[in-house]
Design a protein around this motif. Sequence first.
Motif, PDB file in Angstrom:
ATOM      1  N   ALA A 107       0.854  -1.191   0.000  1.00  0.00           N
ATOM      2  CA  ALA A 107       0.000   0.000   0.000  1.00  0.00           C
ATOM      3  C   ALA A 107       0.891   1.242   0.000  1.00  0.00           C
ATOM      4  O   ALA A 107       1.929   1.266   0.680  1.00  0.00           O
ATOM      5  N   ILE A 108       0.505   2.260  -0.769  1.00  0.00           N
ATOM      6  CA  ILE A 108       1.319   3.477  -0.871  1.00  0.00           C
ATOM      7  C   ILE A 108       1.606   4.060   0.513  1.00  0.00           C
ATOM      8  O   ILE A 108       2.724   4.476   0.805  1.00  0.00           O
ATOM      9  N   SER A 109       0.620   4.015   1.397  1.00  0.00           N
ATOM     10  CA  SER A 109       0.805   4.570   2.745  1.00  0.00           C
ATOM     11  C   SER A 109       1.821   3.783   3.576  1.00  0.00           C
ATOM     12  O   SER A 109       2.345   4.282   4.566  1.00  0.00           O
ATOM     13  N   GLU A 110       2.124   2.543   3.158  1.00  0.00           N
ATOM     14  CA  GLU A 110       3.053   1.685   3.917  1.00  0.00           C
ATOM     15  C   GLU A 110       4.483   1.706   3.376  1.00  0.00           C
ATOM     16  O   GLU A 110       5.374   1.103   3.972  1.00  0.00           O
ATOM     17  N   LEU A 111       4.715   2.377   2.245  1.00  0.00           N
ATOM     18  CA  LEU A 111       6.043   2.347   1.616  1.00  0.00           C
ATOM     19  C   LEU A 111       7.157   2.812   2.553  1.00  0.00           C
ATOM     20  O   LEU A 111       8.266   2.294   2.506  1.00  0.00           O
ATOM     21  N   SER A 112       6.861   3.785   3.413  1.00  0.00           N
ATOM     22  CA  SER A 112       7.921   4.305   4.290  1.00  0.00           C
ATOM     23  C   SER A 112       8.367   3.290   5.343  1.00  0.00           C
ATOM     24  O   SER A 112       9.362   3.502   6.016  1.00  0.00           O
ATOM     25  N   ASN A 113       7.657   2.167   5.471  1.00  0.00           N
ATOM     26  CA  ASN A 113       8.061   1.121   6.414  1.00  0.00           C
ATOM     27  C   ASN A 113       9.110   0.179   5.839  1.00  0.00           C
ATOM     28  O   ASN A 113       9.539  -0.753   6.512  1.00  0.00           O
ATOM     29  N   TYR A 114       9.508   0.394   4.594  1.00  0.00           N
ATOM     30  CA  TYR A 114      10.489  -0.463   3.925  1.00  0.00           C
ATOM     31  C   TYR A 114      11.801   0.302   3.753  1.00  0.00           C
ATOM     32  O   TYR A 114      11.788   1.514   3.606  1.00  0.00           O
ATOM     33  N   ASP A 115      12.923  -0.435   3.745  1.00  0.00           N
ATOM     34  CA  ASP A 115      14.234   0.197   3.553  1.00  0.00           C
ATOM     35  C   ASP A 115      14.556   0.274   2.067  1.00  0.00           C
ATOM     36  O   ASP A 115      14.724  -0.756   1.411  1.00  0.00           O
ATOM     37  N   PHE A 116      14.626   1.512   1.554  1.00  0.00           N
ATOM     38  CA  PHE A 116      14.949   1.786   0.155  1.00  0.00           C
ATOM     39  C   PHE A 116      16.295   2.500   0.078  1.00  0.00           C
ATOM     40  O   PHE A 116      16.724   3.119   1.053  1.00  0.00           O
ATOM     41  N   PRO A 117      16.960   2.487  -1.094  1.00  0.00           N
ATOM     42  CA  PRO A 117      18.151   3.322  -1.263  1.00  0.00           C
ATOM     43  C   PRO A 117      17.788   4.797  -1.031  1.00  0.00           C
ATOM     44  O   PRO A 117      16.648   5.200  -1.279  1.00  0.00           O
ATOM     45  N   ALA A 118      18.759   5.580  -0.585  1.00  0.00           N
ATOM     46  CA  ALA A 118      18.518   6.988  -0.243  1.00  0.00           C
ATOM     47  C   ALA A 118      17.848   7.770  -1.376  1.00  0.00           C
ATOM     48  O   ALA A 118      16.995   8.626  -1.129  1.00  0.00           O
ATOM     49  N   ALA A 119      18.205   7.480  -2.616  1.00  0.00           N
ATOM     50  CA  ALA A 119      17.656   8.229  -3.759  1.00  0.00           C
ATOM     51  C   ALA A 119      16.141   8.076  -3.871  1.00  0.00           C
ATOM     52  O   ALA A 119      15.476   8.885  -4.498  1.00  0.00           O
ATOM     53  N   ASN A 120      15.580   7.037  -3.263  1.00  0.00           N
ATOM     54  CA  ASN A 120      14.143   6.775  -3.419  1.00  0.00           C
ATOM     55  C   ASN A 120      13.250   7.507  -2.429  1.00  0.00           C
ATOM     56  O   ASN A 120      12.032   7.488  -2.565  1.00  0.00           O
ATOM     57  N   ALA A 121      13.832   8.176  -1.433  1.00  0.00           N
ATOM     58  CA  ALA A 121      13.020   8.875  -0.422  1.00  0.00           C
ATOM     59  C   ALA A 121      12.074   9.888  -1.065  1.00  0.00           C
ATOM     60  O   ALA A 121      10.895   9.972  -0.692  1.00  0.00           O
ATOM     61  N   ASP A 122      12.571  10.648  -2.050  1.00  0.00           N
ATOM     62  CA  ASP A 122      11.741  11.663  -2.707  1.00  0.00           C
ATOM     63  C   ASP A 122      10.600  11.029  -3.508  1.00  0.00           C
ATOM     64  O   ASP A 122       9.526  11.604  -3.627  1.00  0.00           O
ATOM     65  N   ILE A 123      10.852   9.848  -4.069  1.00  0.00           N
ATOM     66  CA  ILE A 123       9.818   9.156  -4.849  1.00  0.00           C
ATOM     67  C   ILE A 123       8.665   8.779  -3.915  1.00  0.00           C
ATOM     68  O   ILE A 123       7.495   9.033  -4.207  1.00  0.00           O
ATOM     69  N   ILE A 124       9.011   8.199  -2.777  1.00  0.00           N
ATOM     70  CA  ILE A 124       7.991   7.766  -1.813  1.00  0.00           C
ATOM     71  C   ILE A 124       7.197   8.958  -1.310  1.00  0.00           C
ATOM     72  O   ILE A 124       5.967   8.930  -1.259  1.00  0.00           O
ATOM     73  N   GLU A 125       7.909  10.039  -1.010  1.00  0.00           N
ATOM     74  CA  GLU A 125       7.245  11.261  -0.534  1.00  0.00           C
ATOM     75  C   GLU A 125       6.247  11.777  -1.568  1.00  0.00           C
ATOM     76  O   GLU A 125       5.113  12.124  -1.253  1.00  0.00           O
ATOM     77  N   LYS A 126       6.682  11.805  -2.825  1.00  0.00           N
ATOM     78  CA  LYS A 126       5.814  12.312  -3.891  1.00  0.00           C
ATOM     79  C   LYS A 126       4.610  11.389  -4.102  1.00  0.00           C
ATOM     80  O   LYS A 126       3.490  11.859  -4.293  1.00  0.00           O
ATOM     81  N   LEU A 127       4.826  10.078  -4.073  1.00  0.00           N
ATOM     82  CA  LEU A 127       3.720   9.127  -4.232  1.00  0.00           C
ATOM     83  C   LEU A 127       2.706   9.281  -3.116  1.00  0.00           C
ATOM     84  O   LEU A 127       1.498   9.289  -3.342  1.00  0.00           O
ATOM     85  N   GLN A 128       3.204   9.425  -1.885  1.00  0.00           N
ATOM     86  CA  GLN A 128       2.290   9.550  -0.746  1.00  0.00           C
ATOM     87  C   GLN A 128       1.528  10.864  -0.803  1.00  0.00           C
ATOM     88  O   GLN A 128       0.355  10.912  -0.477  1.00  0.00           O
TER      89      GLN A 128
END
Length: 132
Positions: A107-128
């Motif tokens: 679920a998009i709201s749960e993505l921040s509970n997973y460990d991603f490479p640093a470059a992906n933080a902005d992607i998750i933020e934008k999706l949420q």
Amino acid sequence: MTIKIVNVAVGVIKKNNAIFICKRGDEQHQGGLWEFPGGKVEAGESVFAALKRELTEEVGITIHSSSQLMVIEHDYGDKCVKLDIHVVSNFSGEARGAEGQPSEWVAISELSNYDFPAANADIIEKLQARYA
């Protein structure tokens, strides 16, 4: 010394309110972390062509269209990447870890509970911000 920038086509595969993610192999750069599937854009290849090829190889789907979400440049110190990120919701086939890698719909709201490479933080933020 010139640092080589690796151009990467990234697919945010979206179905309803979930995103398909895969876990990187331990031997890979940023290994053991979760990622949005995709891969290197080869010389002379368009981003869409690279995305289509990579998502067929990695997750076994055929994409019909995509829309650009954003472009991120990130310096990991040992490697610079330019990520051309596209949302893919128009595809056929069932997404799976076609190369044997762990994968799941999250679920998009749960993505921040997973460990991603640093470059992906902005992607998750934008999706949420856009979908959650």
